[in-house]
Structure formats: C-alpha cells, structure tokens
Design an enzyme around this catalytic site. Sequence first.
Site, PDB file in Angstrom:
ATOM      1  N   GLU A  93       0.874  -1.169   0.000  1.00 40.44           N
ATOM      2  CA  GLU A  93       0.000   0.000   0.000  1.00 40.44           C
ATOM      3  C   GLU A  93       0.912   1.219   0.000  1.00 40.44           C
ATOM      4  OE1 GLU A  93      -1.880   2.749   2.844  1.00 40.44           O
ATOM      5  OE2 GLU A  93      -2.660   0.800   3.467  1.00 40.44           O
ATOM      6  N   CYS A 114      -2.868   7.593   5.154  1.00 42.03           N
ATOM      7  CA  CYS A 114      -2.865   7.270   3.734  1.00 42.03           C
ATOM      8  C   CYS A 114      -4.199   7.651   3.099  1.00 42.03           C
ATOM      9  CB  CYS A 114      -2.581   5.788   3.507  1.00 42.03           C
ATOM     10  SG  CYS A 114      -3.295   4.722   4.754  1.00 42.03           S
TER      11      CYS A 114
END
Lengths: 494, 494
Positions: A261, A298
């Site tokens: 990720e 994020c």
Amino acid sequence: MARLTGRMVIGSERVAGTGTAIRAVDPRTGARLDPEYRYGGEAEVERACALAEEAFDAYRATPPERRAAFLETVAVKLDDLTDALVARATAETGLPEPRLTGEVARTTGQLRLFAADLRAAGDGTGPVDPAGDAGPEIRQGRVALGPVTVFGASNFPLAFSVAGGDTASALAAGCPVIVKAHDAHPGTCELVGRAVSGAVREAGLPEGVFSMLYGDGPTLGIALVTDPRVQAVGFTGSRAAGLAIAKAAANRPRPIPVYAEMSSVNPVFLLPEALAEGGGELADAFAGSVTLGAGQFCTSPGLVFAVRGPALDAFLDAAAKAIAGDPGAPMLTPGIARAYAEGVGRLERHPEVEILARGREPDAAVGGAAALAAVDAEHFGPGLQEEIFGACSLVVRCADLDQVRELARGLEGQLTVTIHAAAGDREAADRLLPVLERLAGRIVWDGWPTGVRVGHAMVHGGPFPATSDSRTTSVGSLAIERFRRPIAYQGARR
Amino acid sequence: MARLTGRMVIGSERVAGTGTAIRAVDPRTGARLDPEYRYGGEAEVERACALAEEAFDAYRATPPERRAAFLETVAVKLDDLTDALVARATAETGLPEPRLTGEVARTTGQLRLFAADLRAAGDGTGPVDPAGDAGPEIRQGRVALGPVTVFGASNFPLAFSVAGGDTASALAAGCPVIVKAHDAHPGTCELVGRAVSGAVREAGLPEGVFSMLYGDGPTLGIALVTDPRVQAVGFTGSRAAGLAIAKAAANRPRPIPVYAEMSSVNPVFLLPEALAEGGGELADAFAGSVTLGAGQFCTSPGLVFAVRGPALDAFLDAAAKAIAGDPGAPMLTPGIARAYAEGVGRLERHPEVEILARGREPDAAVGGAAALAAVDAEHFGPGLQEEIFGACSLVVRCADLDQVRELARGLEGQLTVTIHAAAGDREAADRLLPVLERLAGRIVWDGWPTGVRVGHAMVHGGPFPATSDSRTTSVGSLAIERFRRPIAYQGARR
C-alpha cells in the site's frame, strides 16, 4: 513501562543486533530515546527464514480454531500492555494518547475479527463438484502460501505495524510472519513483538511462526523479500520503497505476490448542490479530515474538485479559516516533516497555485503547519497529484462538471474517492460514479475518507499506485485471502 | 464449411491485415491450408484498444443476467457451428474429430457454466457492515478491471482459445476482450471470432466488447499487453512467452495482472502398496494418460516417482509394453514436434537415463513417437524436471519413501500432482501430502491428471512456473474473479 532491551525477536530467542545503531526520536522534543537498537544482518535473516520455513507445515496444519485462539491471545496480551504501548508510542511518534489508545483497540479488534472469521469460516474451503458423468469429485480448498514478510508503517505504530493488519491476516491464513520493524518506533515494536512471541509460546506453536528484525530497508528488508523461503510480502509505506520491494519480488527466480500500500491523494468531489447546501459545516468537516493526525493518513484528502462559483468561494473562505486556526501537531519523524515541508514548498513556488491558508506551527521539535491551496483546473497537471504526506490539501477550481469528470479520468489509482452529492446532484453523480469506480478501492458518499472501519466489508486497497495489487485489501476480513491460494482435491482418498 | 475470409475481427468490422502472411499447416499431411492470414500492426491494436475502452463502462454496467444471455448466445452459435469448427480444427491441429467435438461441447459448457454463475451470484457482491457505532455502512462490491487481452493456446483450439476459459471468464466479469489469435489454427479462430462478434451484435452490446487480431507475439502481442487501456492478460502457452508477457506487464508505468499458465510436468507418486496392487492395469492407465492427445496437454504426466523393487519393475515392464504399442498421432505444429524430438533426444543422450520404450512413429507429416524413460534418483536433477511437451514420461526410481519426499520437495510449481495410495500407504501419504500441497494447484488421488473437469470447484493453476499467479484458476467458476476487484461503498447515497 515494561523494560525495553533493544533486542530482536527471532523465534523464541531475543537477539541483539550488531549492525548500525538507531534510536527513536521523540518528535515533541527532539530527544533521542533509549534504548539503542542495532540492525540485524544476514545471519538474522537466515535464522528467521529457516525457523519460519520449519514452522510452516505444522502451523498451516493447525485447526482454524487453534489459530483463532492464538490471535485472541495476542489480542489479550496487547490489551494488557495498553498503558506501556501508549506511553512508548506517544514518545516515539508524537501522536496523542487517545489516538494511540484507540489504535491499540483497533489492533486487538482486528485480531479478534480475524479470529471470529476463522471460527466462522474455517480455512475458507470452496465448493464441491460431486462425482458423476463429468468426472470424479472435485473439492476446493485453500493452502497457505508460506512464510510472509511484513514491513510496518510509520504512521500507525500499532494497527499497521508489528501486529497490524498484514501480520494478523497472514497469521490467520496459516503463514508464519517475519516483521521488519519500523525504525521510527523500535520500542513499540519490541513491546508488540515480545507479546506476539509470548503468545506463540503459550499456544504451543512452533517458534518460527513469528520473528521480528531491525534492519536497513535496502539490505535486510530486500533480503527478506528475496529469500526463497519467503512466499509473500505485506508492506505499507512510501511509493519508492513499495516499488523497490515489488521489483525485487518480481525479479526473483520464483516471483511472489507483494501487497504494497503506497500512495494516495484521496480526491474529494464536491458536487454543486452539496456544496451549496453544505456551507460552513462542510468546510469545517473537510478541514477536520485534512488536519486529523497532522494529515499523516494514507486516506487524508489531499485533492478536492469542485465547480467555480459563489458556493465554492464560500467553502474555500470557511475552510481557509479552519485551516488557519489549526494548532498543528508533531509529525512522526524528521524525514516525514522534511518531505512535507518540501511538498508544501513546491506548491508555494508553483506560479499558478495559490496558498489560501497555513495553520500554526506546532509547538514541537518535529512538525509542520497545515496548508490549504487552490489552483484553476487549466493549470492542474500530473505534478499536482503527487501525494504530500501531511495536513495539506489542494482544491482544483473547475469550469463545469464536464471538466471535473475529465480531470477525474486523468487521475492515478487511489485508496479512496469521496463524493458529496445532494439530491439535486443525482445526474451529475451518476455520470461521475463510473469514472470514480475505476479510480479507487473505496467510494465514500457524503463523508470523509479518514477513518477506515475494520470489518467484513472494508476494502483498503485500490488501483496502482495506491497499491501494487488492486485485487485485495489490507484492512478487513478479505485481507486474509491474500495469503492463501485455492487448491483442488480430485477423487476420494482411499 | 463456413467460408473463411482471412480477416481479423475488430469490433463490428472485418479487417484484412497487411503484415506477414501465415497459413495453417495440416499436421497429418503437411499441406498448407487456405486462406492466407495477414498480421495486423499498430493501427489494428490502436483500433481494438480504443473500441474496448469505449465499450468498457457500458459493458460492465450491464446487468449480470444480460451478460449471461450474451454468453449463452455465444454458446448456441458455437454449438451450431460444431461441424464447421471440427472440420477446420481437425485440419489445422490433426486432433481427432471426437476429441474436437468434445472440445466444442466443453467450450460451450464453460460459457453456460459462467452464465449460470452470473445468474446465481450476480457480480459477486460481498458482505455489508451496517451503520453503527463503528461508523457508516460499508457495502462491498466488485468492479471489472477493464479491457483484457487473451492469448489462445495451440493445444486446445477451442477450449483455451478465442472463446475459451480466459475469454469467457473475462466477458462474464464485465471486461471487453481482445484476443490475439493463435497462428496454428487461424481458421478455427476466425470461425469462433465471428461467432462471438455476431453475438455481441445480437445482444446489442457495444462493438468493442470483442476483437480478435492476428499478429506476431513479440510485437503485436506485447503491444496488446503494454497498451495503457488494457488492464489484465490471460495467457496459456510456453514458459518463455509467458515470462516475456509477465515482464512486459510488470514494467508498464501501471503494472497489470497477468494470468499465464505456462509449464508443468505433473508428477505422479506411486506409493508402494498402490503399486503392488495396481499391477498391469495401473501401467495401462498411466500409458493412456501419457499418450492421450499425443501428450499435448498441460496436465500430461511427465514425471513419476516410485520406490525401487519388483512392483516397480513389473509396472515399468507393463508400461513399456503399452508405450511401445502406441500407434502415435499427429502433433499440433512442426515447432512443437521439433521441440518434442529435441526433448526426447536430450533424454536419449543423457548418460544416466534409460529409454525403456518408444512408441511407433505416427502416420503423419508432423508427429513423434511416444517415449518412456527411467532414471535412478541419484541422477535426477533440475534438467530432468523440464517439461517435454508431448507423449513422454520419465520414471524416477527411488531408494525409499524418504528419498521420494526429498525429491518432491525440490520440484518446481505444478498444475497437478497425482498420488496413488492404497490403504497400506496411509502413513506414507500423510507424510507426503503436505509437500505436494505446496507444489500444485490440484491433487489427484488414484487417478490421472489429464482431463480437467469444468465446474465450480476446479483449480487449474498452481505455483510458479506452472502459472505466473498461483492465487487463481483458469478453468472453473473461480476464474471469473481474476478479472474483477473488490470495492467498498461507504455511506448511504442521498
């Protein structure tokens, strides 16, 4: 606080490294924290991989309920450690105590969710085609992939670190885990690593089910990706590091899956009616999402698209006031603060970008002021969709909804996209949605992308470069599937 | 027979290529078959990709039952074409008519299976986490990946070619498909491609849902992998070609998934009791699996492990007799026959490999004689586990079951492994099974690996290098999942 030793966890042993020495830095004060942690090297990688391989067959053969009980033991141990974890993580990350207390609960909640999934669904066996004219019986099962390397993230010292989602899902799937501890919170890592290792021992599992090493990313980290015994990798962090890992994995004689990720700016689309109706509350909520945790998520909303006009002007005025009033907060590491300052600096120097507001500098050794910027759609380009990790968001003023859609089409893959759409925006939303579905792993209606619910349905993933593999998630039940593969058994065993 | 035109299918158009001219070769006679097919180039790739991209959003938005009806229309058209397909495919591949008649049924059966899956399970939406203290509602759905490039295989001119498993599963998932037709059976490709395109038209779907190009693998093929509009690739064929495609996909600015089924020797483990009980019948069945379709199956049993002794000697004698009596059959292409001859030649020249039997040379222009070889375990090495595509199998004589297990541990990833184990072999099978589960996508008990049942439970996949992605299958219902990804919808839409 539990006494820290500065040692790695290699199976049942506590091993002192002999390489480079590191210490955590308290971002609030700049103080270097004891103890010192020394990097491991080839010997430690070899030992951890050998133990993981040795443990694999026995561990994957454990009944799902035994693995469930093991995950629950880890959860209990971490809950019991809450005070020590929060104290040390606060010092290592500068994140506020309530956030970290919540993060312990999130981490243990995820372990318990996966345990419940294992109890409910076992190892996820698939359908059975009975024997008949078409051939012998075929039963579909699942096989764990093998030892998994996990790279923890800086910004969630618990939920995306040593016993975070990657580790928990790999362990649930029946894979031994080797964690490369994050340099930014080595003491938190040690506390968690010891807890997991203690749970392995109490559960009577082979010691190689879990190890945790300190080390340099490009050497020890990559060695944990290229070792032939390692069969999959979980990673949360920067795009550069994620790409280096994916490349190393793809170039192995036998390539392995990498679940990295990496980066996302989480575009927000404010449709005209929603913008007009939302007023100051919408702006305040937006600013709250941008500045939450100093923007170190994020899923922080770094990009906003809306159509020019009085409603957008009002929104920007209100958002600018909210951002200007933001008191700031420490940032995780000097490196992250430096990258943030550089990113905002690029916006400030951009001839067509207007800085609408800066927040206050935080009262901390390491940190940065929040920033709100705007640009006209005509000047929006690839350079302006790069992630600036921190409390910064850029609003793109568009001529009309067609331009909004056109710009959306040109965006890179994202973890999330958010749409604010009132009843009067229905047609515009209908036209925009197919574009957004191709962009992201999660579509947020009339909310904000920060805050990732741990549950059965969550998808925390998305097209490249948000992740290296869009077909999965790193949060929620589906994460377990990343670490096993289907297998068919044909015919009845005599 | 339906008249062949030598043209490509690009959406609703029939386009003549302008590049290199190719013709199919009848392996039975060596005759070159009309018509001539000319390769496409950049213009055709551009047009097919543009149409696919244009079609994607509308196609993926079709209700699953509409896609099901479309797949069923394709199936009806192919069933109606059976005679023409079998006639042309017989000429192009040398495969016997009954086999090809069965392959048409297999192909249309798979289309109907996927249609039934779509009707039963829709687009495979996932769980829902209701709104509550933990946050807003999260619903999990699935999104089709985008246009998919499919490379057909030489050895299944129908079931793994233009409307084979890759195409059928991608279409089921909601992805437009661009097929690179296989040079070995261009006429069969044309017949099938026109049928699919006709079904697209009749279903009222956007023309870009399906195109089929003739072209050179390293140029046109790779262009169909690297085009930014293409979002996934399905491939069945050689290891070299599969690796080239995987590499091209990984090196794209935005990497995409590649599902390449490449090479497998499908090891068979004959445990002592089963070997003793099985006698001549076991040997005959084994030889039947080896020589089926001239061994031109990705699941052909190319490697056998057993413990030395009278039972193995008897098995080898009987198997040698059966192989020696094999009449042979045409092979698919001169290239495949050449590679087969080279592979068997390597065994013949190997100082430690004993050729136990050769079959008869087939009465055909293109072909090769079956071969049975044996080697003592001490001399088995990496070079001897390479796939020899054709009717050839190597038996490895082991000292004991420990050596069998040790050699199994060193094998590469496989599509299948087969175990013959009688009641008295239970303990040995228990010890061997964990090793085999790590090796392969399908475990066959007391049967033979050739014959891949199309159903819900089948896994036709396996660890590298059997495939480039072990987490899936290219046959059966689960194949559809390859071409969509999970997505989460958060909050209720106003």
